[in-house]
Design a protein around this motif. Structure first.
Motif, PDB file in Angstrom:
ATOM      1  N   HIS A  89       1.320  -0.883  -0.190  1.00  0.00           N
ATOM      2  CA  HIS A  89      -0.194   0.214   0.025  1.00  0.00           C
ATOM      3  C   HIS A  89       0.880   1.562  -0.360  1.00  0.00           C
ATOM      4  CE1 HIS A  89       0.319  -0.770   4.475  1.00  0.00           C
ATOM      5  NE2 HIS A  89       0.867   0.674   4.607  1.00  0.00           N
ATOM      6  N   ARG A  90       2.002   1.242   0.348  1.00  0.00           N
ATOM      7  CA  ARG A  90       3.233   2.274   0.487  1.00  0.00           C
ATOM      8  C   ARG A  90       3.630   2.815  -0.806  1.00  0.00           C
ATOM      9  NH1 ARG A  90       6.390  -0.316   5.092  1.00  0.00           N
ATOM     10  NH2 ARG A  90       6.573  -2.183   4.105  1.00  0.00           N
ATOM     11  N   GLN A  91       3.521   1.874  -1.705  1.00  0.00           N
ATOM     12  CA  GLN A  91       4.021   1.826  -2.775  1.00  0.00           C
ATOM     13  C   GLN A  91       2.686   2.364  -3.618  1.00  0.00           C
ATOM     14  OE1 GLN A  91       7.243   1.863  -4.599  1.00  0.00           O
ATOM     15  NE2 GLN A  91       8.344   0.259  -3.318  1.00  0.00           N
ATOM     16  N   ALA A  92       1.411   2.402  -3.254  1.00  0.00           N
ATOM     17  CA  ALA A  92      -0.198   2.466  -4.159  1.00  0.00           C
ATOM     18  C   ALA A  92      -0.059   4.253  -3.766  1.00  0.00           C
ATOM     19  CB  ALA A  92      -0.469   1.424  -3.892  1.00  0.00           C
ATOM     20  N   PHE A  93       0.605   4.548  -2.442  1.00  0.00           N
ATOM     21  CA  PHE A  93       0.019   5.710  -2.131  1.00  0.00           C
ATOM     22  C   PHE A  93       0.851   7.066  -2.659  1.00  0.00           C
ATOM     23  CE2 PHE A  93      -1.993   4.015   1.943  1.00  0.00           C
ATOM     24  CZ  PHE A  93      -3.307   4.044   1.603  1.00  0.00           C
ATOM     25  N   ARG A  94       2.476   6.377  -3.110  1.00  0.00           N
ATOM     26  CA  ARG A  94       3.127   7.106  -3.386  1.00  0.00           C
ATOM     27  C   ARG A  94       3.018   7.071  -4.823  1.00  0.00           C
ATOM     28  NH1 ARG A  94       6.986   5.915  -6.477  1.00  0.00           N
ATOM     29  NH2 ARG A  94       7.387   3.858  -6.000  1.00  0.00           N
ATOM     30  N   ARG A  95       2.618   6.200  -5.455  1.00  0.00           N
ATOM     31  CA  ARG A  95       1.758   6.690  -7.128  1.00  0.00           C
ATOM     32  C   ARG A  95       0.720   6.991  -6.943  1.00  0.00           C
ATOM     33  NH1 ARG A  95       3.324   0.977  -7.584  1.00  0.00           N
ATOM     34  NH2 ARG A  95       0.907   0.915  -8.160  1.00  0.00           N
ATOM     35  N   TYR A  96      -0.056   7.053  -6.666  1.00  0.00           N
ATOM     36  CA  TYR A  96      -1.498   7.584  -6.758  1.00  0.00           C
ATOM     37  C   TYR A  96      -0.948  10.061  -6.202  1.00  0.00           C
ATOM     38  CZ  TYR A  96      -4.398  10.467  -3.542  1.00  0.00           C
ATOM     39  OH  TYR A  96      -5.787  10.904  -3.254  1.00  0.00           O
ATOM     40  N   GLU A  97      -0.199  10.120  -4.756  1.00  0.00           N
ATOM     41  CA  GLU A  97       0.450  11.333  -5.254  1.00  0.00           C
ATOM     42  C   GLU A  97       1.305  11.852  -6.475  1.00  0.00           C
ATOM     43  OE1 GLU A  97       2.876  14.072  -1.839  1.00  0.00           O
ATOM     44  OE2 GLU A  97       1.235  11.971  -0.791  1.00  0.00           O
ATOM     45  N   GLU A  98       2.333  10.935  -6.785  1.00  0.00           N
ATOM     46  CA  GLU A  98       2.939  11.157  -7.894  1.00  0.00           C
ATOM     47  C   GLU A  98       2.499  11.732  -9.436  1.00  0.00           C
ATOM     48  OE1 GLU A  98       5.850   8.339  -8.029  1.00  0.00           O
ATOM     49  OE2 GLU A  98       7.379   9.248  -6.606  1.00  0.00           O
ATOM     50  N   LYS A  99       1.101  11.129  -9.722  1.00  0.00           N
ATOM     51  CA  LYS A  99       0.566  11.141 -10.877  1.00  0.00           C
ATOM     52  C   LYS A  99      -0.792  12.718 -10.393  1.00  0.00           C
ATOM     53  CE  LYS A  99       0.744   5.937 -12.359  1.00  0.00           C
ATOM     54  NZ  LYS A  99       0.931   4.957 -12.739  1.00  0.00           N
ATOM     55  N   HIS A 100      -0.937  12.082  -9.289  1.00  0.00           N
ATOM     56  CA  HIS A 100      -2.548  13.417  -9.476  1.00  0.00           C
ATOM     57  C   HIS A 100      -1.647  14.205  -8.766  1.00  0.00           C
ATOM     58  CE1 HIS A 100      -6.738  14.348  -9.097  1.00  0.00           C
ATOM     59  NE2 HIS A 100      -6.251  14.395  -8.197  1.00  0.00           N
ATOM     60  N   ARG A 101       0.358  14.995  -8.145  1.00  0.00           N
ATOM     61  CA  ARG A 101      -0.460  15.856  -7.807  1.00  0.00           C
ATOM     62  C   ARG A 101      -0.081  17.015  -9.081  1.00  0.00           C
ATOM     63  NH1 ARG A 101       1.044  18.591  -2.831  1.00  0.00           N
ATOM     64  NH2 ARG A 101       1.394  16.175  -2.319  1.00  0.00           N
ATOM     65  N   GLU A 102       0.244  16.860 -10.771  1.00  0.00           N
ATOM     66  CA  GLU A 102       0.694  17.434 -11.088  1.00  0.00           C
ATOM     67  C   GLU A 102      -0.822  18.313 -11.422  1.00  0.00           C
ATOM     68  OE1 GLU A 102       1.847  17.853 -15.685  1.00  0.00           O
ATOM     69  OE2 GLU A 102       2.508  15.816 -14.733  1.00  0.00           O
ATOM     70  N   LEU A 103      -1.475  18.311 -11.443  1.00  0.00           N
ATOM     71  CA  LEU A 103      -3.374  18.599 -11.773  1.00  0.00           C
ATOM     72  C   LEU A 103      -3.432  19.237 -10.536  1.00  0.00           C
ATOM     73  CD1 LEU A 103      -5.726  18.003 -13.310  1.00  0.00           C
ATOM     74  CD2 LEU A 103      -6.440  16.485 -12.299  1.00  0.00           C
ATOM     75  N   VAL A 104      -3.651  18.527  -9.566  1.00  0.00           N
ATOM     76  CA  VAL A 104      -3.629  19.626  -7.993  1.00  0.00           C
ATOM     77  C   VAL A 104      -3.141  20.417  -8.255  1.00  0.00           C
ATOM     78  CG1 VAL A 104      -3.954  19.480  -5.514  1.00  0.00           C
ATOM     79  CG2 VAL A 104      -4.245  17.557  -6.583  1.00  0.00           C
ATOM     80  N   ASP A 105      -2.042  20.761  -8.341  1.00  0.00           N
ATOM     81  CA  ASP A 105      -1.305  22.106  -8.734  1.00  0.00           C
ATOM     82  C   ASP A 105      -1.804  23.067  -9.592  1.00  0.00           C
ATOM     83  OD1 ASP A 105      -0.186  21.038  -6.616  1.00  0.00           O
ATOM     84  OD2 ASP A 105       2.367  20.341  -8.060  1.00  0.00           O
ATOM     85  N   VAL A 106      -1.825  22.379 -10.097  1.00  0.00           N
ATOM     86  CA  VAL A 106      -2.882  23.378 -11.511  1.00  0.00           C
ATOM     87  C   VAL A 106      -4.245  24.112 -11.531  1.00  0.00           C
ATOM     88  CG1 VAL A 106      -3.861  23.565 -13.787  1.00  0.00           C
ATOM     89  CG2 VAL A 106      -2.064  22.417 -13.748  1.00  0.00           C
ATOM     90  N   LYS A 107      -5.300  23.143 -10.679  1.00  0.00           N
ATOM     91  CA  LYS A 107      -6.385  23.313 -10.089  1.00  0.00           C
ATOM     92  C   LYS A 107      -6.790  24.657  -9.014  1.00  0.00           C
ATOM     93  CE  LYS A 107      -7.861  20.922 -14.028  1.00  0.00           C
ATOM     94  NZ  LYS A 107      -8.192  21.886 -14.846  1.00  0.00           N
ATOM     95  N   VAL A 108      -5.103  24.475  -8.309  1.00  0.00           N
ATOM     96  CA  VAL A 108      -5.535  25.115  -6.936  1.00  0.00           C
ATOM     97  C   VAL A 108      -5.332  26.958  -7.484  1.00  0.00           C
ATOM     98  CG1 VAL A 108      -5.020  23.667  -5.845  1.00  0.00           C
ATOM     99  CG2 VAL A 108      -3.177  25.097  -6.358  1.00  0.00           C
ATOM    100  N   GLN A 109      -5.158  27.136  -9.035  1.00  0.00           N
ATOM    101  CA  GLN A 109      -4.843  28.610  -9.306  1.00  0.00           C
ATOM    102  C   GLN A 109      -6.419  29.693  -9.881  1.00  0.00           C
ATOM    103  OE1 GLN A 109      -1.861  29.468  -8.768  1.00  0.00           O
ATOM    104  NE2 GLN A 109      -0.736  27.328  -8.853  1.00  0.00           N
ATOM    105  N   ILE A 110      -6.725  30.294  -8.502  1.00  0.00           N
ATOM    106  CA  ILE A 110      -7.654  30.609  -8.384  1.00  0.00           C
ATOM    107  C   ILE A 110      -8.079  32.287  -8.005  1.00  0.00           C
ATOM    108  CG2 ILE A 110      -8.977  28.331  -7.492  1.00  0.00           C
ATOM    109  CD1 ILE A 110      -8.798  29.979  -4.713  1.00  0.00           C
ATOM    110  N   SER A 111      -6.748  32.952  -8.059  1.00  0.00           N
ATOM    111  CA  SER A 111      -6.884  34.217  -7.421  1.00  0.00           C
ATOM    112  C   SER A 111      -7.292  35.216  -8.365  1.00  0.00           C
ATOM    113  CB  SER A 111      -5.570  35.001  -7.181  1.00  0.00           C
ATOM    114  OG  SER A 111      -4.703  34.845  -8.429  1.00  0.00           O
ATOM    115  N   ASP A 112      -7.353  35.275 -10.088  1.00  0.00           N
ATOM    116  CA  ASP A 112      -8.438  36.005 -10.414  1.00  0.00           C
ATOM    117  C   ASP A 112      -9.498  35.501 -10.815  1.00  0.00           C
ATOM    118  OD1 ASP A 112      -5.534  37.180 -11.405  1.00  0.00           O
ATOM    119  OD2 ASP A 112      -5.275  36.277 -13.184  1.00  0.00           O
ATOM    120  N   ASN A 113      -9.861  34.966  -9.917  1.00  0.00           N
ATOM    121  CA  ASN A 113     -11.832  34.604  -9.930  1.00  0.00           C
ATOM    122  C   ASN A 113     -11.909  35.130  -8.730  1.00  0.00           C
ATOM    123  OD1 ASN A 113     -13.759  32.920 -10.605  1.00  0.00           O
ATOM    124  ND2 ASN A 113     -13.793  31.479  -9.625  1.00  0.00           N
TER     125      ASN A 113
END
Length: 363
Positions: free
Chosen positions: A316-340
């Protein structure tokens, strides 16, 4: 791979995760604090990779049939006259409550749901997690996943106080039921005074409209997030002096709604989304705030990815690590809300006029 998983939260992320874990042969139990599904909420967008997730689940036709069909964001003056606006993209936007009910319908026969209870304690060891519940019971699980939102109990118990992870954005946000006659069909209508916004969201496919409120505040307020009476008091105090346009009627309707939502606009920023046998998904791990328009997208795609990695059969530790590595790039894009945020709640009267002029110029 461990097969007995407890999921805290029966929202979009929790139910999507339960669906995919069940398909991969896991036993999923979902515990939800409220006595039933929380079917309130605002419109949420299902777009991009999330469309592929719901199509794989077989629910895309039902989601398309339930779209909100809102076509314009309109700004009005105190007399209700349109002063600016934005035509909205033809995305798939669905009321959060409709999406939650669709997800529940395709999981209820295969997932163990426990309503009216929540996690009180977590004790991890090398073989699993012993969970104490507020009802007084205990349970033993291989993994625990927190899908319990911005004020996640699982995050607090496994990672530390929420103040370590919440990034307050300087605004408060509320919404509740509204009389549809107060709004324009298929339109989000907003009225501003400096530092405040009152609005109404009127779907083309729903008889019930939603009132919206936002206001600027330099520092977050200290209050009980589970005390609806206190939230009503804070909202009422914040808008009691607003008598222009339809603010009083919209405020009265929202305050009377038992499903009123009131909270700070905050984002969740975490260096890691897992700790041992406990992991987080959705708003509990990476809330982008309601104004991002990305909450449902991140919840659906994150839950699907987490289940896929857990099903790969490794530790499960490997699974959790891969989930985070693959999803964090999308998360970092979507948190940009200041202009909105600046567009919806200008700080001064000059800012309101500048916003209106800028939107008019690009039409």
């Amino acid at each position: 791979m461990s097969k007995n998983v407890l999921i805290s939260g029966a929202g979009i992320a929790g139910q999507t995760l339960a669906y995919w874990l069940t398909r991969h042969g896991f036993r999923s139990t979902v515990v939800e604090r409220t006595s039933g599904l929380r079917v309130g909420g605002q419109g949420v967008d299902v777009r991009d990779q999330a469309l592929d997730v719901v199509e794989r689940m077989g629910v895309l036709p039902r989601i398309r049939a339930a779209v909100a069909d809102v076509r314009e964001l309109r700004f009005v003056d105190a007399a209700g006259q349109r002063v600016a606006g934005v035509q909205l993209a033809n995305d798939i936007e669905i009321m959060r409550g409709d999406l939650v009910e669709i997800l529940h319908d395709v999981t209820k026969d295969d997932v163990d749901y426990v309503f009216g209870d929540s996690i009180r304690s977590l004790a991890q060891d090398s073989d699993g997690v012993t969970v104490g519940f507020h009802s007084g019971g205990t349970g033993r699980f291989d993994l625990v996943i927190g899908a319990d939102g911005l004020h996640s109990d699982v995050r607090r118990l496994a990672f530390g106080p929420e103040s370590d992870f919440l990034d307050y954005k300087g605004y408060y946000f509320a919404f509740g039921d509204a009389d549809a006659a107060l709004g324009v069909d298929r339109t989000i209508t907003m009225f501003n005074t400096p530092g405040k916004m009152v609005g109404i969201y009127r779907s083309g496919n729903h008889a019930q409209a939603k009132a919206y409120f936002m206001f600027r505040r330099p520092e977050p307020m200290d209050y009980d997030h589970h005390d609806l009476g206190e939230q009503r008091r804070l909202l009422k105090e914040s808008f009691a002096g607003e008598t222009s346009w339809r603010a009083p009627q919209l405020l009265d309707g929202a305050l009377a709604d038992p499903g009123l939502y009131f909270d700070a606009l905050s984002q969740v920023r975490m260096p890691s989304w897992s700790a041992g046998r406990v992991a987080l998904v959705g708003d509990a791990a990476y809330c982008a705030s309601p104004t991002s328009g990305a909450g449902a997208e991140l919840a659906l795609t994150g839950a699907y990815l987490l289940a896929t990695e857990l099903a790969a059969g490794e530790d499960h530790r490997q699974a959790f690590r891969r989930y985070e590595e693959k999803h964090r790039e999308l998360v970092d894009v979507k948190v940009q809300i200041s202009d909105n945020l600046g567009m919806m709640v200008p700080e001064t009267q000059d800012d309101i006029q500048a916003r209106n002029a800028a939107l008019t110029a690009i039409q």
